[in-house]
Design an enzyme around this catalytic site. Structure first.
Site, PDB file in Angstrom:
ATOM      1  CE  LYS A  76      34.139  67.788 -53.636  1.00  0.00           C
ATOM      2  NZ  LYS A  76      33.064  67.151 -53.089  1.00  0.00           N
ATOM      3  CG  ASP A  81      37.495  64.802 -59.718  1.00  0.00           C
ATOM      4  OD1 ASP A  81      37.576  66.047 -59.903  1.00  0.00           O
ATOM      5  OD2 ASP A  81      36.719  64.377 -58.995  1.00  0.00           O
ATOM      6  CD  GLU A 114      35.043  66.321 -49.818  1.00  0.00           C
ATOM      7  OE1 GLU A 114      34.055  66.229 -49.110  1.00  0.00           O
ATOM      8  OE2 GLU A 114      34.970  65.991 -51.119  1.00  0.00           O
ATOM      9  NE  ARG A 149      36.124  64.020 -55.088  1.00  0.00           N
ATOM     10  CZ  ARG A 149      35.605  62.952 -54.283  1.00  0.00           C
ATOM     11  NH1 ARG A 149      36.387  62.492 -53.471  1.00  0.00           N
ATOM     12  NH2 ARG A 149      34.484  62.704 -54.276  1.00  0.00           N
ATOM     13  NE  ARG A 180      28.639  59.721 -57.886  1.00  0.00           N
ATOM     14  CZ  ARG A 180      29.747  60.286 -57.368  1.00  0.00           C
ATOM     15  NH1 ARG A 180      30.649  59.531 -56.807  1.00  0.00           N
ATOM     16  NH2 ARG A 180      30.032  61.433 -57.145  1.00  0.00           N
ATOM     17  CB  SER A 193      37.746  62.656 -50.269  1.00  0.00           C
ATOM     18  OG  SER A 193      36.664  63.496 -50.219  1.00  0.00           O
TER      19      SER A 193
END
Length: 559
Positions: A384, A287, A371, A292, A26, A373
């Protein structure tokens, strides 16, 4: 169109900063736009593919549609063809959610996949871009492969590129170029087919039809899950058009300016406001790349640590788990221990790690993981899956409503707390702080662990340290060890504090502090989390001297 391709070798110079993590590489867009930067990294990735390597491989390609994605896809096509890749399977317009890509890799038995995403990081010409490699089981490349990618990127002197013309990614179908093919596929169809096999859509539809007081609002946040949400909620479940919002993927995720594009209260302002103002009973968001999720209702926020625990506790109402059984549960180390209580109740293994659960799933020892987050998933893929979690909650609501008409999110949480107790949890994020000072803070804490001075010490008013360590995860399947995963401090009363540095941003450092306290007394299950945790938070801030090391009076985000 079939044609013979010409492959040329292009001289290049290595860049020293192309070290990917399990979340990929990233950087700011302008970094990827440097001469040969993207081509170098793609070549390094192809070079690092385990035997038999890139020659003759089939790869899935797609991403969250953020700025620079179209250019990157065309580069991938040309470099892949130059390296003898046999076929690319690309999402329509280059769009594929991370869960959909994982599913497609597994369904098509591909060699792996190249995903173009920086997850929840902001998009646009002045923001972030990312590239990551997923392996044949559909999961992120393990450290052994990301290390090989980094080594290849450091020593690269040339890359191979074929003269493939610009491929039209807006047209679904197969284009042949001699011995190389590019197949553009419907980005959504295979994913929707998968979730319809996992969940009982008839049961969810029946619940939506009979529950006149129930209302749903899904926020795609102008990320990749918008088209998936529209297909599932509007076309498959028959909800009205106003049940979704922000479902057109945009290169800058709509051009708004939160610190990130995470499905959390701090960033999903529009959804939160609509839910509260309109009295929506079930709100959900995902997201940028779709891995997520956030679940809320009017007056109710489902903490992600609680979310995975509730889903696991009700797994039997999901047909997939009714068929496979519940094999095991797992959480990232900082995630609250709410899931541990469910594992004990169900009599299954509980694994505590970071994000390396693919081997356990492949070995048939793990069903559900999560998780703090906002990531939740299961062994249906190796990533995920935000929409999977939303559908899991709808399945739970459908089953509970059949027994208790009008049941709400808060009712389900309250029943869970009554049975298992409540693990109060919060996370403090200090974003884009000075990396050197943040590192010094962590090293200071490691020093306390090494010299044993923390054990037995009193912190705050009445907290006594039971144990402290620098967490390392040992994979139960292959024995690999991932060290330095976070400073973990456990107190005699069961409270926990964890400190760690995050490398998922494109610049600066992020310090995260996680605080947890268990409450068994039902009369104290409805406290505000910050009130319940205040003594532990104050002790944790003082112990780490966070204000001094970050030069911040308060965190950037509190979850």
């Amino acid at each position: 169109m079939a044609s013979t391709l010409t492959v040329q070798t292009v001289a290049t110079q290595a860049y020293p900063d192309q070290k990917p993590g399990t979340s990929g590489l990233r950087k700011r867009v302008r970094v990827f736009e440097q001469a040969n930067y993207t081509a170098n990294f793609i070549q390094a990735t192809l070079t690092a593919i385990p035997a038999p390597g890139a020659q003759g491989a089939t790869l899935v390609v797609g991403g969250d549609g953020r700025y620079y994605s179209p250019e990157a896809v065309q580069t991938i096509i040309r470099v892949a063809a130059g390296n003898g890749v046999r076929a690319l399977i690309i999402g329509h317009n280059g769009i594929l959610s991370t869960p959909a890509a994982s599913n497609l890799i597994r369904k098509r038995k591909a060699t792996g996949g190249i995903l173009l995403t920086a997850s929840h990081n902001p998009g646009g010409p002045d923001n972030d871009f990312g590239i990551k490699y997923n392996v044949s089981n559909g999961g992120p490349a393990p450290e052994s492969i990301t290390n090989r990618i980094f080594e290849a990127s450091r020593s690269i002197t040339e890359y191979r590129m074929a003269d493939v013309p610009q491929v039209d990614l807006s047209t679904i179908g197969v284009t042949e170029f001699g011995g190389f093919s590019v197949e553009v596929v419907d980005s959504v169809a295979d994913y929707v087919a998968m979730v319809k096999e996992i969940f009982d859509f008839d049961s969810i539809r029946a619940f939506l039809a009979r529950s006149q007081s129930f209302s749903l609002l899904f926020d795609g946040m102008h990320g990749v899950t918008g088209p998936y949400g529209e297909r599932i909620f509007l076309h498959e479940l028959g909800l009205p058009a106003n049940s979704v919002m922000n479902c057109v993927p945009k290169p800058d995720f709509g051009g708004k300016q939160p610190a990130h594009y995470r499905p959390m209260v701090a960033d999903a302002h529009e959804l939160v406001e609509c839910v509260e103002k309109q009295g929506i009973t079930f709100g959900a968001a995902s997201d940028g790349d779709g891995d997520r999720n956030m679940i809320i209702g009017k007056g109710t926020f489902v903490n992600p640590s609680d979310s995975v625990a509730v889903i696991a506790a009700h797994a039997h109402v999901i047909p997939y788990f009714a068929k496979t059984g519940l094999k095991g549960l797992a959480r990232s180390m900082p995630t609250s221990q709410a899931l541990d209580h469910v594992a004990r109740d169900k009599g299954v293994e509980l694994f505590e790690g970071w994000k390396f659960f693919g081997n356990l799933m492949d070995a048939g020892r793990l069903s559900i993981c999560g998780e703090e987050s906002f990531g939740t998933g299961s062994d249906h893929i190796r990533e995920k899956d935000g929409l999977w979690a939303v559908l899991a909650w709808l399945s739970i609501l459908a089953a509970e409503d059949a027994k208790r008409p009008g049941v709400t999110l808060q009712d389900i949480l309250n029943a869970h707390y009554a049975k298992f107790g409540r693990n109060y949890f919060t996370r403090y994020d200090y974003e884009e702080v000075d990396g050197q000072r943040a590192g010094e803070m962590i090293e200071r804490l490691r020093g306390f662990i090494s010299d044993g001075s923390l054990k037995g010490s009193k912190q705050g008013a009445n907290l006594v340290v039971k144990s402290a360590d620098d967490f390392a995860y040992t994979d139960p399947i292959d024995g690999s060890v991932s060290t330095g995963q976070g400073i973990r401090i456990l107190f005699e009363d069961g409270s926990r504090v964890i400190y760690r540095l995050s490398g998922t941003g494109s610049q600066g450092a992020t310090v995260r502090m996680y605080v947890e306290r268990y409450e068994s007394d039902p009369s104290r299950h409805n406290l505000d989390a910050q009130v319940a945790l205040k003594p532990v938070v104050e002790a944790a801030l003082a112990l780490a001297q966070l204000q001094e090391y970050t030069s911040r009076d308060r965190p950037t985000v509190i979850t």
